[in-house]
Motif scaffolding. Sequence first.
Motif, PDB file in Angstrom:
ATOM      1  N   ALA A 453       0.842  -1.191   0.000  1.00  0.00           N
ATOM      2  CA  ALA A 453       0.000   0.000   0.000  1.00  0.00           C
ATOM      3  C   ALA A 453       0.880   1.245   0.000  1.00  0.00           C
ATOM      4  N   GLN A 454       0.497   2.236  -0.788  1.00  0.00           N
ATOM      5  CA  GLN A 454       1.222   3.500  -0.846  1.00  0.00           C
ATOM      6  C   GLN A 454       0.402   4.555  -0.103  1.00  0.00           C
ATOM      7  N   ILE A 455       0.925   5.025   1.052  1.00  0.00           N
ATOM      8  CA  ILE A 455       0.147   5.904   1.919  1.00  0.00           C
ATOM      9  C   ILE A 455       0.946   7.159   2.234  1.00  0.00           C
ATOM     10  N   GLN A 456       0.312   8.297   2.131  1.00  0.00           N
ATOM     11  CA  GLN A 456       0.984   9.560   2.425  1.00  0.00           C
ATOM     12  C   GLN A 456       0.996   9.812   3.926  1.00  0.00           C
ATOM     13  N   ALA A 457       2.193  10.092   4.462  1.00  0.00           N
ATOM     14  CA  ALA A 457       2.352  10.323   5.896  1.00  0.00           C
ATOM     15  C   ALA A 457       1.813  11.697   6.288  1.00  0.00           C
ATOM     16  N   PRO A 458       1.413  11.872   7.556  1.00  0.00           N
ATOM     17  CA  PRO A 458       0.990  13.197   8.033  1.00  0.00           C
ATOM     18  C   PRO A 458       2.128  14.219   7.957  1.00  0.00           C
ATOM     19  N   MET A 459       1.788  15.488   8.141  1.00  0.00           N
ATOM     20  CA  MET A 459       2.769  16.565   8.053  1.00  0.00           C
ATOM     21  C   MET A 459       3.342  16.938   9.419  1.00  0.00           C
ATOM     22  N   THR A 460       2.892  16.289  10.474  1.00  0.00           N
ATOM     23  CA  THR A 460       3.385  16.611  11.815  1.00  0.00           C
ATOM     24  C   THR A 460       4.571  15.722  12.163  1.00  0.00           C
ATOM     25  N   PRO A 461       5.762  16.303  12.391  1.00  0.00           N
ATOM     26  CA  PRO A 461       6.916  15.464  12.745  1.00  0.00           C
ATOM     27  C   PRO A 461       6.753  14.858  14.137  1.00  0.00           C
ATOM     28  N   GLY A 462       7.386  13.702  14.327  1.00  0.00           N
ATOM     29  CA  GLY A 462       7.333  13.043  15.628  1.00  0.00           C
ATOM     30  C   GLY A 462       6.878  11.608  15.500  1.00  0.00           C
ATOM     31  N   ALA A 463       6.497  11.026  16.640  1.00  0.00           N
ATOM     32  CA  ALA A 463       6.086   9.621  16.684  1.00  0.00           C
ATOM     33  C   ALA A 463       4.741   9.443  15.989  1.00  0.00           C
ATOM     34  N   ALA A 464       4.640   8.391  15.184  1.00  0.00           N
ATOM     35  CA  ALA A 464       3.412   8.101  14.450  1.00  0.00           C
ATOM     36  C   ALA A 464       3.184   6.591  14.435  1.00  0.00           C
ATOM     37  N   GLU A 465       2.044   6.187  13.861  1.00  0.00           N
ATOM     38  CA  GLU A 465       1.673   4.783  13.797  1.00  0.00           C
ATOM     39  C   GLU A 465       1.070   4.463  12.445  1.00  0.00           C
ATOM     40  N   ILE A 466       1.403   3.290  11.957  1.00  0.00           N
ATOM     41  CA  ILE A 466       0.686   2.723  10.822  1.00  0.00           C
ATOM     42  C   ILE A 466      -0.338   1.756  11.409  1.00  0.00           C
ATOM     43  N   ARG A 467      -1.611   1.887  10.981  1.00  0.00           N
ATOM     44  CA  ARG A 467      -2.669   1.055  11.538  1.00  0.00           C
ATOM     45  C   ARG A 467      -3.446   0.327  10.427  1.00  0.00           C
ATOM     46  N   TYR A 468      -3.724  -0.940  10.660  1.00  0.00           N
ATOM     47  CA  TYR A 468      -4.646  -1.701   9.818  1.00  0.00           C
ATOM     48  C   TYR A 468      -6.010  -1.610  10.504  1.00  0.00           C
ATOM     49  N   ILE A 469      -6.988  -0.991   9.830  1.00  0.00           N
ATOM     50  CA  ILE A 469      -8.298  -0.754  10.436  1.00  0.00           C
ATOM     51  C   ILE A 469      -9.366  -1.548   9.691  1.00  0.00           C
ATOM     52  N   VAL A 470     -10.184  -2.247  10.471  1.00  0.00           N
ATOM     53  CA  VAL A 470     -11.265  -3.045   9.903  1.00  0.00           C
ATOM     54  C   VAL A 470     -12.372  -2.108   9.436  1.00  0.00           C
ATOM     55  N   GLY A 471     -12.853  -2.316   8.211  1.00  0.00           N
ATOM     56  CA  GLY A 471     -13.883  -1.442   7.665  1.00  0.00           C
ATOM     57  C   GLY A 471     -15.155  -1.443   8.479  1.00  0.00           C
ATOM     58  N   GLN A 472     -15.554  -2.596   8.965  1.00  0.00           N
ATOM     59  CA  GLN A 472     -16.755  -2.709   9.794  1.00  0.00           C
ATOM     60  C   GLN A 472     -16.386  -2.493  11.248  1.00  0.00           C
ATOM     61  N   GLY A 473     -16.831  -1.399  11.830  1.00  0.00           N
ATOM     62  CA  GLY A 473     -16.570  -1.112  13.235  1.00  0.00           C
ATOM     63  C   GLY A 473     -15.347  -0.249  13.471  1.00  0.00           C
ATOM     64  N   ARG A 474     -14.459  -0.133  12.456  1.00  0.00           N
ATOM     65  CA  ARG A 474     -13.268   0.735  12.546  1.00  0.00           C
ATOM     66  C   ARG A 474     -12.316   0.336  13.682  1.00  0.00           C
ATOM     67  N   GLU A 475     -12.271  -0.980  13.995  1.00  0.00           N
ATOM     68  CA  GLU A 475     -11.338  -1.447  15.021  1.00  0.00           C
ATOM     69  C   GLU A 475      -9.936  -1.567  14.420  1.00  0.00           C
ATOM     70  N   THR A 476      -8.899  -1.223  15.222  1.00  0.00           N
ATOM     71  CA  THR A 476      -7.516  -1.375  14.780  1.00  0.00           C
ATOM     72  C   THR A 476      -7.095  -2.826  14.980  1.00  0.00           C
ATOM     73  N   LEU A 477      -6.714  -3.485  13.875  1.00  0.00           N
ATOM     74  CA  LEU A 477      -6.368  -4.904  13.927  1.00  0.00           C
ATOM     75  C   LEU A 477      -4.861  -5.106  14.121  1.00  0.00           C
TER      76      LEU A 477
END
Length: 667
Positions: A453-477
């Motif tokens: 997957a090609q994903i654009q990172a946020p513009m805020t420097p610092g600690a971040a997370e990549i998350r896999y999110i379930v479409g139904q319910g929006r739970e982080t898997l």
Amino acid sequence: MKTLFTLLATATFSLGDTPQAIIVLDASGSMWGQIEGKAKIEIARDVIAELLADLPSDLELGLVAYGHRREGDCDDIELLIPPGKVDRAKFQDTVNNIVPKGKTPLTASVEFAAQALNFAEEKSSVILVTDGLENCDRDPCATAKMLEEQGIDFTAHVVAFDLTAKDALTVECLATETGGQFLPAGDAASLATAIGMAVDTIVTPEEEVEVEPILENPVTLTAPDTVAAGARFEVGFAFEGEGKGHERDFITIVPIDTEERLWDNYSYTRDGSPVEITALPDPQKAEIRYLSGQTRKTLGCRPIELTAVTATVSAATEATAASQVEITWTGPAYPGDFITIVSKDAEEKTWAKYAYVKPGESVVKVAGLPTAGPCEIRYLLGQDRTTLARADILLTEAAATLSAPESVVVGSTVPVEWTGPMTPGDFITIVTKDTPEKKWAKYAYADEKNQPAQIQAPMTPGAAEIRYIVGQGRETLARVDIELTEATVTLSAPETIVAGSDVEIEWTGPNNAGDFITVVPKDLPEKKWAKYAYTDIGSPLKVAAPLDAGEAEIRYIAGQGRDTLARIPITIEAPTIVLTAAASAEAGSKVNVEWTAPNNQGDFITIVPKNTPEKKWLKYVYANAESPAGIEAPDEAGEAEIRYIAAQDRRTLARVPITITPSSKEE
């Protein structure tokens, strides 16, 4: 409490006048409720489309909506189209763009229509079609009495749409107090019939309306002795002697001990015998009744037994949470029947993700709940959500993995390798570390075509997370850390530049998707820009300078968020432009014009009458052509101007007068 589709048509006219009507569409939240698998707002749109197609040419129609702009606001009532000659396309487009969301100011809407049509001085009629009850603390019966007393000739017709009989009778007073019709409507067909009858009453002059006497003669009904619960079946009817029906009469099926004047599923009899009725969903001894539309007195009845229908559902005993489960089924496949997967202890008549069943098919796919645990597959009847069949299924924990660089520059596109259940709507996002759960930024769907997957990172420097999110319910898997580092940007260009000319700019920077460089006045607010060039062109690149002399800035602006990542000053100098030509020329002749100017790309020179508005021109030559050049003079004699016009915003940068004399070729 259900809150409604209310369709309110209001008319004020007398014999010989052009009838006027206002349709008021209640866009309260219950309009998203469904009848046989179709949202009531969609049914309303379709019925209005039918109404518009058959609308009498002499009926002037308007549109009012309420509950479509704000939630919880009892004053949200708006006239969208004043009554007048109907533009059918505009009317339908307006209805189609109404989005249900608010409350049901039913009584206030009747008052609104009456006041809008000057009910105290003009004859006025209202058609109210409602799928819910007043929920703004008003008394519709008291209001009906007031309108009847104060109005010169006020009538309200009520269409009770998808209301139980007992609920419907609470708004019947709007009709009975004002001498109007009361018309139940349970689906698209009966809604269209009911509205049609109400509109017929409005457009037909009162003197020509035939009022049938209240039926006293009994009616004989013919129907099967037994029928499957929930099935459609035919009922025939005939009158004894000289008896005949009224167009508002209807046939209903009810539990055998139902009190008089109440109804359940029904069909109008206006189109003759037989009619089709949908049986009640539960097996039981029931009764078919012919009800007078004027009094709802039972004019004929016969018993009928509703027999049980069966269904089956089967699937694998285990499946991954949120995954698509293939389910084999049998059942009646009545309109609106569906299969869902819910938790084992879910209340009856509730559902999660679902799929409709269709005659002739035997397999559906349904997404399971996003959380693991014991669940149940259920076959639900569309009519009243009764569970017809069920089977156990265990949903197990879903798993996902994520892999990406440990650090990237803010705003950059990050390749993320992943594994996961790939259930519909699953996605991968990159967010700052403190982003709440069930929130996301830029993302890519977790499907086979997005690997990695090609994903654009946020513009805020610092600690971040990549998350896999379930479409139904929006739970982080799944999640993995990533560090976002500051972007380093440099800009280099001349210190001064002539207004409107191209500035050559050398730069270094992240070159993220959508990044661009612009030249703007120094006081231009942040996140604003003028002429620009995308950084993916490479370095150096050229950008047109503003036309106004003064202090300016070259800015490197991030495509994501439009933040300025770097800036340097530049001075814009006014251009020196000289235009030289003869003081006069014949109309339509070629005028030899000489110029000195920056000759920016697209600049041009034209000759126009002196009173020509700015940013207008006639024949012209581009300023980058060889000077001098011939430019065609206007065809009419008089005072004129030679103008040098900037391509950037069509501003006149220089002008000289010229007199256009009559052509010597004219006789």
